[in-house]
Design a protein around this motif. Structure first.
Motif: not given
Length: 235
Positions: A82-108
């Motif tokens: 949901g966000g960009t590569a430069d903010s894709a880390s646990y510490e940054r995502v946990s701030e809640g302002d990156t656009g990212h969601a904690e997610a799981v990529k499922v291959t099936f």
């Protein structure tokens, strides 16, 4: 900007420092109850090869743990979407302002488990789709319920299923899951991968996530695999 660390981050650090016991987790509430729901009326047509979808539904430890136990799933990787590569880390995502969601990529393998069956597990077991920008004890947009579809067909099936479940009043409240544009997936740090399997006595896992795996086995025994498909086994 100063990082706003969640209680889960703090407890995680203390656990790895060896100073937290299992009992500490019991003050953080109880696991969400799974909901038995009908399968989707509309599903994808069976196809050969692998397919992927990205699910967000709160803390990725539990979502990953559930899908790692589903027959036909070839891999389930925790990460950020949901966000960009430069903010894709646990510490940054946990701030809640990156656009990212904690997610799981499922291959099936669609010949073994359909996309619709994965949606059924996602909505009924993996998380509570009626909670807005939170999941259990975790709050913030990084814990939102969202599907990052990989195709127009996936999006249409998910949209139809949400409408079906809402019309049937499958849940006590309306579903708030968003269907978001997929613009990349960024795997989480190594210590987050296979967390449920590697830390089964960690309080957060005991309270919030192990019950989900048990509910998967109970509600969908034909879909349950005792042996999880682990990320680190494939490295």
């Amino acid at each position: 900007m100063r990082a706003r660390f969640t209680w889960r981050q703090t407890l995680l650090g203390l656990t790895f420092a060896g100073v937290v016991g299992q009992c500490l987790g019991f003050s953080f509430g109880a696991a969400e109850e799974a909901v038995a729901i009908a399968p989707p009326i509309l599903d994808e047509a069976p196809k050969a090869g692998s397919e992927t979808v990205v699910f967000a539904g709160g803390c990725f430890w539990g979502v990953q743990g559930v899908f790692q136990h589903v027959k036909g799933v070839k891999s389930a990787v925790s990460g950020y979407a949901g966000g960009t590569a430069d903010s894709a880390s646990y510490e940054r995502v946990s701030e809640g302002d990156t656009g990212h969601a904690e997610a799981v990529k499922v291959t099936f393998d669609p010949t073994q488990v359909s996309y619709g069956s994965l949606l059924q597990i996602y909505f009924s077991v993996a998380h509570n789709p009626t909670e807005l920008n939170r999941q259990g004890p975790d709050t913030g947009p990084q814990y939102r319920s969202a599907i990052f579809a990989q195709s127009t067909e996936q999006r249409a099936v998910a949209q139809a299923y949400i409408a079906q479940l809402d019309a049937a009043h499958a849940f006590s409240k309306p579903i708030v899951t968003t269907l978001e544009t997929y613009n990349g997936f960024y795997p989480a740090e190594d210590y987050h991968q296979d967390f449920l399997t590697e830390h089964p006595t960690y309080p957060y896992i005991v309270i919030n996530d192990l019950p989900k795996v048990a509910q998967l086995k109970q509600l969908y025994p034909e879909r349950y695999s005792h042996k999880p498909v682990l990320v680190k086994e494939g490295l």
